[in-house]
Design a protein around this motif. Sequence first.
Motif, PDB file in Angstrom:
ATOM      1  N   THR A   1       0.654  23.883   4.322  1.00  0.00           N
ATOM      2  CA  THR A   1       1.356  23.253   5.442  1.00  0.00           C
ATOM      3  C   THR A   1       0.529  22.104   6.003  1.00  0.00           C
ATOM      4  O   THR A   1       1.019  20.990   6.176  1.00  0.00           O
ATOM      5  CB  THR A   1       1.620  24.303   6.545  1.00  0.00           C
ATOM      6  OG1 THR A   1       2.416  25.351   5.998  1.00  0.00           O
ATOM      7  CG2 THR A   1       2.353  23.668   7.715  1.00  0.00           C
ATOM      8  N   HIS A   2      -0.732  22.377   6.303  1.00  0.00           N
ATOM      9  CA  HIS A   2      -1.600  21.356   6.893  1.00  0.00           C
ATOM     10  C   HIS A   2      -2.378  20.662   5.772  1.00  0.00           C
ATOM     11  O   HIS A   2      -3.482  21.067   5.409  1.00  0.00           O
ATOM     12  CB  HIS A   2      -2.537  21.988   7.921  1.00  0.00           C
ATOM     13  CG  HIS A   2      -1.802  22.709   9.011  1.00  0.00           C
ATOM     14  ND1 HIS A   2      -1.020  22.052   9.930  1.00  0.00           N
ATOM     15  CD2 HIS A   2      -1.705  24.028   9.307  1.00  0.00           C
ATOM     16  CE1 HIS A   2      -0.480  22.932  10.760  1.00  0.00           C
ATOM     17  NE2 HIS A   2      -0.876  24.135  10.392  1.00  0.00           N
ATOM     18  N   LYS A   3      -1.774  19.620   5.255  1.00  0.00           N
ATOM     19  CA  LYS A   3      -2.323  18.966   4.057  1.00  0.00           C
ATOM     20  C   LYS A   3      -3.649  18.280   4.339  1.00  0.00           C
ATOM     21  O   LYS A   3      -4.552  18.282   3.493  1.00  0.00           O
ATOM     22  CB  LYS A   3      -1.290  17.972   3.515  1.00  0.00           C
ATOM     23  CG  LYS A   3       0.024  18.652   3.120  1.00  0.00           C
ATOM     24  CD  LYS A   3       1.107  17.643   2.809  1.00  0.00           C
ATOM     25  CE  LYS A   3       2.427  18.362   2.537  1.00  0.00           C
ATOM     26  NZ  LYS A   3       3.549  17.431   2.351  1.00  0.00           N
ATOM     27  N   SER A   4      -3.781  17.702   5.530  1.00  0.00           N
ATOM     28  CA  SER A   4      -5.035  17.014   5.863  1.00  0.00           C
ATOM     29  C   SER A   4      -6.201  17.986   5.871  1.00  0.00           C
ATOM     30  O   SER A   4      -7.302  17.671   5.399  1.00  0.00           O
ATOM     31  CB  SER A   4      -4.920  16.330   7.229  1.00  0.00           C
ATOM     32  OG  SER A   4      -3.925  15.333   7.207  1.00  0.00           O
TER      33      SER A   4
ATOM     34  N   PRO B   1       0.829  -1.211   0.000  1.00  0.00           N
ATOM     35  CA  PRO B   1       0.000   0.000   0.000  1.00  0.00           C
ATOM     36  C   PRO B   1       0.866   1.265   0.000  1.00  0.00           C
ATOM     37  O   PRO B   1       2.031   1.241   0.398  1.00  0.00           O
ATOM     38  CB  PRO B   1      -0.797  -0.127   1.297  1.00  0.00           C
ATOM     39  CG  PRO B   1       0.114  -0.873   2.216  1.00  0.00           C
ATOM     40  CD  PRO B   1       0.837  -1.852   1.346  1.00  0.00           C
ATOM     41  N   VAL B   2       0.245   2.394  -0.390  1.00  0.00           N
ATOM     42  CA  VAL B   2       0.956   3.668  -0.432  1.00  0.00           C
ATOM     43  C   VAL B   2       0.136   4.746   0.261  1.00  0.00           C
ATOM     44  O   VAL B   2      -1.051   4.584   0.535  1.00  0.00           O
ATOM     45  CB  VAL B   2       1.245   4.123  -1.885  1.00  0.00           C
ATOM     46  CG1 VAL B   2       2.197   3.156  -2.574  1.00  0.00           C
ATOM     47  CG2 VAL B   2      -0.055   4.299  -2.671  1.00  0.00           C
ATOM     48  N   ALA B   3       0.825   5.860   0.555  1.00  0.00           N
ATOM     49  CA  ALA B   3       0.163   7.071   1.043  1.00  0.00           C
ATOM     50  C   ALA B   3       0.338   8.143  -0.018  1.00  0.00           C
ATOM     51  O   ALA B   3       1.367   8.200  -0.697  1.00  0.00           O
ATOM     52  CB  ALA B   3       0.787   7.518   2.360  1.00  0.00           C
ATOM     53  N   MET B   4      -0.679   8.985  -0.215  1.00  0.00           N
ATOM     54  CA  MET B   4      -0.609  10.045  -1.210  1.00  0.00           C
ATOM     55  C   MET B   4      -0.947  11.390  -0.550  1.00  0.00           C
ATOM     56  O   MET B   4      -1.889  11.486   0.243  1.00  0.00           O
ATOM     57  CB  MET B   4      -1.583   9.756  -2.365  1.00  0.00           C
ATOM     58  CG  MET B   4      -1.253   8.470  -3.113  1.00  0.00           C
ATOM     59  SD  MET B   4      -2.476   8.036  -4.403  1.00  0.00           S
ATOM     60  CE  MET B   4      -2.269   9.397  -5.556  1.00  0.00           C
ATOM     61  N   LYS B   5      -0.136  12.419  -0.900  1.00  0.00           N
ATOM     62  CA  LYS B   5      -0.312  13.747  -0.293  1.00  0.00           C
ATOM     63  C   LYS B   5      -0.126  14.811  -1.367  1.00  0.00           C
ATOM     64  O   LYS B   5       0.703  14.659  -2.269  1.00  0.00           O
ATOM     65  CB  LYS B   5       0.720  13.966   0.818  1.00  0.00           C
ATOM     66  CG  LYS B   5       0.562  13.040   2.007  1.00  0.00           C
ATOM     67  CD  LYS B   5       1.713  13.176   2.986  1.00  0.00           C
ATOM     68  CE  LYS B   5       2.969  12.483   2.481  1.00  0.00           C
ATOM     69  NZ  LYS B   5       4.064  12.488   3.472  1.00  0.00           N
ATOM     70  N   ILE B   6      -0.884  15.884  -1.228  1.00  0.00           N
ATOM     71  CA  ILE B   6      -0.755  16.985  -2.168  1.00  0.00           C
ATOM     72  C   ILE B   6       0.664  17.539  -2.116  1.00  0.00           C
ATOM     73  O   ILE B   6       1.273  17.619  -1.051  1.00  0.00           O
ATOM     74  CB  ILE B   6      -1.793  18.102  -1.877  1.00  0.00           C
ATOM     75  CG1 ILE B   6      -1.886  19.076  -3.041  1.00  0.00           C
ATOM     76  CG2 ILE B   6      -1.473  18.827  -0.581  1.00  0.00           C
ATOM     77  CD1 ILE B   6      -2.478  18.488  -4.281  1.00  0.00           C
ATOM     78  N   ASN B   7       1.206  17.886  -3.258  1.00  0.00           N
ATOM     79  CA  ASN B   7       2.555  18.468  -3.325  1.00  0.00           C
ATOM     80  C   ASN B   7       2.397  19.954  -3.659  1.00  0.00           C
ATOM     81  O   ASN B   7       2.209  20.331  -4.810  1.00  0.00           O
ATOM     82  CB  ASN B   7       3.377  17.747  -4.396  1.00  0.00           C
ATOM     83  CG  ASN B   7       4.832  18.152  -4.364  1.00  0.00           C
ATOM     84  OD1 ASN B   7       5.410  18.321  -3.290  1.00  0.00           O
ATOM     85  ND2 ASN B   7       5.441  18.321  -5.524  1.00  0.00           N
TER      86      ASN B   7
ATOM     87  N   SER C   1      -9.062  17.537  -6.655  1.00  0.00           N
ATOM     88  CA  SER C   1     -10.361  18.202  -6.600  1.00  0.00           C
ATOM     89  C   SER C   1     -10.594  18.884  -5.254  1.00  0.00           C
ATOM     90  O   SER C   1     -11.014  20.040  -5.177  1.00  0.00           O
ATOM     91  CB  SER C   1     -11.470  17.185  -6.879  1.00  0.00           C
ATOM     92  OG  SER C   1     -12.736  17.765  -6.711  1.00  0.00           O
ATOM     93  N   GLU C   2     -10.330  18.154  -4.172  1.00  0.00           N
ATOM     94  CA  GLU C   2     -10.561  18.695  -2.830  1.00  0.00           C
ATOM     95  C   GLU C   2      -9.677  19.904  -2.546  1.00  0.00           C
ATOM     96  O   GLU C   2     -10.122  20.910  -1.988  1.00  0.00           O
ATOM     97  CB  GLU C   2     -10.311  17.611  -1.773  1.00  0.00           C
ATOM     98  CG  GLU C   2     -11.411  16.593  -1.641  1.00  0.00           C
ATOM     99  CD  GLU C   2     -12.691  17.226  -1.113  1.00  0.00           C
ATOM    100  OE1 GLU C   2     -12.650  17.900  -0.061  1.00  0.00           O
ATOM    101  OE2 GLU C   2     -13.729  17.088  -1.792  1.00  0.00           O
ATOM    102  N   VAL C   3      -8.426  19.832  -2.923  1.00  0.00           N
ATOM    103  CA  VAL C   3      -7.491  20.926  -2.641  1.00  0.00           C
ATOM    104  C   VAL C   3      -7.871  22.169  -3.441  1.00  0.00           C
ATOM    105  O   VAL C   3      -7.834  23.294  -2.932  1.00  0.00           O
ATOM    106  CB  VAL C   3      -6.042  20.501  -2.922  1.00  0.00           C
ATOM    107  CG1 VAL C   3      -5.099  21.695  -2.854  1.00  0.00           C
ATOM    108  CG2 VAL C   3      -5.612  19.422  -1.938  1.00  0.00           C
ATOM    109  N   LYS C   4      -8.259  21.971  -4.714  1.00  0.00           N
ATOM    110  CA  LYS C   4      -8.671  23.131  -5.516  1.00  0.00           C
ATOM    111  C   LYS C   4      -9.900  23.799  -4.918  1.00  0.00           C
ATOM    112  O   LYS C   4     -10.041  25.023  -4.973  1.00  0.00           O
ATOM    113  CB  LYS C   4      -8.959  22.687  -6.954  1.00  0.00           C
ATOM    114  CG  LYS C   4      -7.700  22.441  -7.776  1.00  0.00           C
ATOM    115  CD  LYS C   4      -8.046  22.071  -9.220  1.00  0.00           C
ATOM    116  CE  LYS C   4      -6.778  21.930 -10.052  1.00  0.00           C
ATOM    117  NZ  LYS C   4      -7.106  21.546 -11.467  1.00  0.00           N
TER     118      LYS C   4
END
Length: 893
Positions: A540-543, A529-535, A567-570
């Motif tokens: 700073t607080h990606k969650s 499995p992997v973890a994915m995070k916005i770059n 989508s969520e970050v935008k």
Amino acid sequence: MGQHYLSTLFSPRSVAVIGASDRAEAVGGIVFKNMLESGFRGALFPINPAHAEIQGRRAYASIEEIGEPVELAVICTRAETVPDIIEACGKHGVRAAVVLSAGFSEIGSHGAALERAMLANAKTYGVRIIGPNCLGIMRTGIGLNATFFKGSVKPGNLALVSQSGALCAAILDYAPPNDIGFSSVVSMGTSADVDFGEVLDYLATDAQTQSILIYVEGIHKARGFMSALRAAARSKPIFVVKVGRHAAGSKAVMSHTGALVGSDDVFDAALRRAGVVRVMSIGGLFSAAKSLASNHHFSGNRLAIVTNGGGPGVMAIDRAVDLGVVVASLSGQTLERLNQVLPATWSHNNPVDIIGDATAERYRDAVTICMEDEGIDGVLVILTPQAMTQPLEVAQALIEIAGKFNKPLLVCWMGAVQIDAARTAFGQAKIPSFRTPEAAVEAFSYITAFYRNQRLLAQTPGPLSHHEAPPDIEGARMLIETVLAERRKVLSEMESKALLAAFHIPVASTVVARSPTEALMLAQQLGLPVAMKINSPDITHKSDAGGVKLNLTNAAAVRAAYNEIISEVKKNRPDAHIDGVAIQPMVVKPNGRELMLGVTSDPVFGPVITFGAGGVTVEVMGDRAVALPPLNKFLVRELINGTRVSRLLGAFRHMPPIDMEALESLLLRVSEMVCELPWLKEMDINPLIVDEHGLLAADARVMVDYAPVSGDRYAHMAVYPYPTHLVTSWQLPDGTDITIRPIRPEDAELEQEFVRNLSEETKYFRFMNSVHELSQAMLVRFTQIDYDREMALVALTEIDGREVEVGVCRYAINPDGESCEFALVVSDQWQHKAVGHKLMGSLMDAARSKDLKVMEGEVLANNHNMLKLVATLGFSVATSEEDASIKKVSRRL
């Protein structure tokens, strides 16, 4: 070294009071009256052009009219007149001034312009200024009372340095009825010129001062403050009250003094590192000073309480728990002995309640038994005046036994009328006496904190021993320079982890995908499995932005996660620049603890290392400890143990203890990063996942900025780190390897053995008196140095597998900040082998790197070898005017 450059401020032979007055309520009138009544032992000149006589003394229209040298000017006139007065003083040869006047930078731009003009004139003529906007200065030993405080001050051995004139006056008023005396009182005002560090430098070597009390609102020059504080704290106790603990208070301080106010926990960390104690009240200042004056040995913070009343004992226990003072456990032997001398109804525990009818004999027996318990570090004795109590007799019994023990004895006789005589007796016997149990426990906590912080002061972190390859400092610098060249300050996650990797900090492998398909391919290469995070450098607080997806176990989940994250970050952060999605293997550590390790830049003290609980709740939990770099293992352990999460790092329920050595090593690496990378402004490693097998930085964020250009590579540090760059290797013509490096505290045994083995003649040439071996105080002084204000280089070689010192040279920077005094000694067996020449060359290079201009020293006239050596190095040689047996040697660097 010669006379301290502030000597004319603290020990003037002549004083002019400019603005002296006959008006009783005028500042100039009060100051001049104080100078007359305090019996100043020098020439005193009132200056006021409107009067021929002031308070019975001839008055002068100006300082020029005096016609005699004046060493100190006390200025009590309007702010607008001060710049011209300073110029006139400078032309007359005055080198020190105390400006009591207000109306300078603290009131705005007009006042700031006057302050700049005042300082410009002072610099032109070499005048040093205390103030402006201050209460003044006192030196009781010479009858100098250049203040407008209305009241008398008793001579003593305490020095008071205060940024607030009002608080200074209140403390002075508090002192006489509490039998407190002062050697010096300095009201700093806005510290436009002379600052805390310079005053501390003087007081550190002042024979009249045994302890220093400081009231601080803000600091102008952190390096000078810390350096002077650490130097002074090595020779005498220092206690500090610092206000502005909360945001509202800090704002008030800034408007009051114009000084920068750093984070309160950072200030705390700075004081601990400097070996001083912070107290929270004015009363605490005097309680701490009074307790330390008892000269008992404080070895720990385990306190026993002996009382004739249960309630006061419980009050003391409550306060002890609040302050982290350990309530001592009574040993089995102590319990047995107490049972033999106390009534059956005694408490059988700590506090030792010896019942309301306790006699002097019962008190004496109980206190003696507790003092003899090795598990008790100090005893607090409480007495309440009950019907059967004899307060004075009990006091006399304790006074008789107090000198038999080297542990602190504190007393609290509660009440007023019935216990006055006992309090007087304690005062005469120098036994610390308090009116309430809480105050007594606080005093004990301050003194144990003093000795604990003295251990922190002794820590001088040396270079890291790099078992693996050393860090790639040059690569890290290139990475930062590239980011700054692109006009960015926030590193991407990939760049942040690359920076950590350059210092051998384990990081989670991370790649960046810029499309759903690329994300799928990269995830399969890394392994699910992997973890994915916005770059994104803006988040700073990606969650919080919806930019994190964890534990993705299949291809469809990865593809969907990519689209959802974008989508969520935008939607949540439409202003943020998005550079794809970072993908890393899912860190699976069943026994892992999530920690946070950070670096921040305090506006006063510069880089600071923080440690605490990690994860998404880090701000809410607020569990963090703070330390000023550089760190060593002792300081790292102090930092870790200062957090609540530290209790979860050992064996806990089903989880084994973490790999503490890996965590300590990581903190040392971060300390090294901070020292060597002045561009590093902020860094978060969160979460840092640690278990029994090691640790991994799962996420990191770094912010950088341009660093001021300076010849001092550690100009950004409040505490100067070990100067590794001064380590050099050299080989004698016979092939013997010699290492020259800065001295370290752990060299104490090497230094002692080196001096012990010198011939009597060589010892005499070095110390100019008969020295068999170094005292413990001298050894500490020689090996625990502040690299910012002095340097000691040792020459070492290896003989039979053991490191041996063959020579040492050192310089100490003079108070003028531009010259230094040196000393050199080479072992008798190693003389005439160019060791001294090489050491001096390295020492002069080190002095040049600190922008020093002149190196000077004193050599006995019959030390022909040393005179020959310094001549070959370009030193001029002249006979001392004070002593023909001494040669003064000097050269420009």
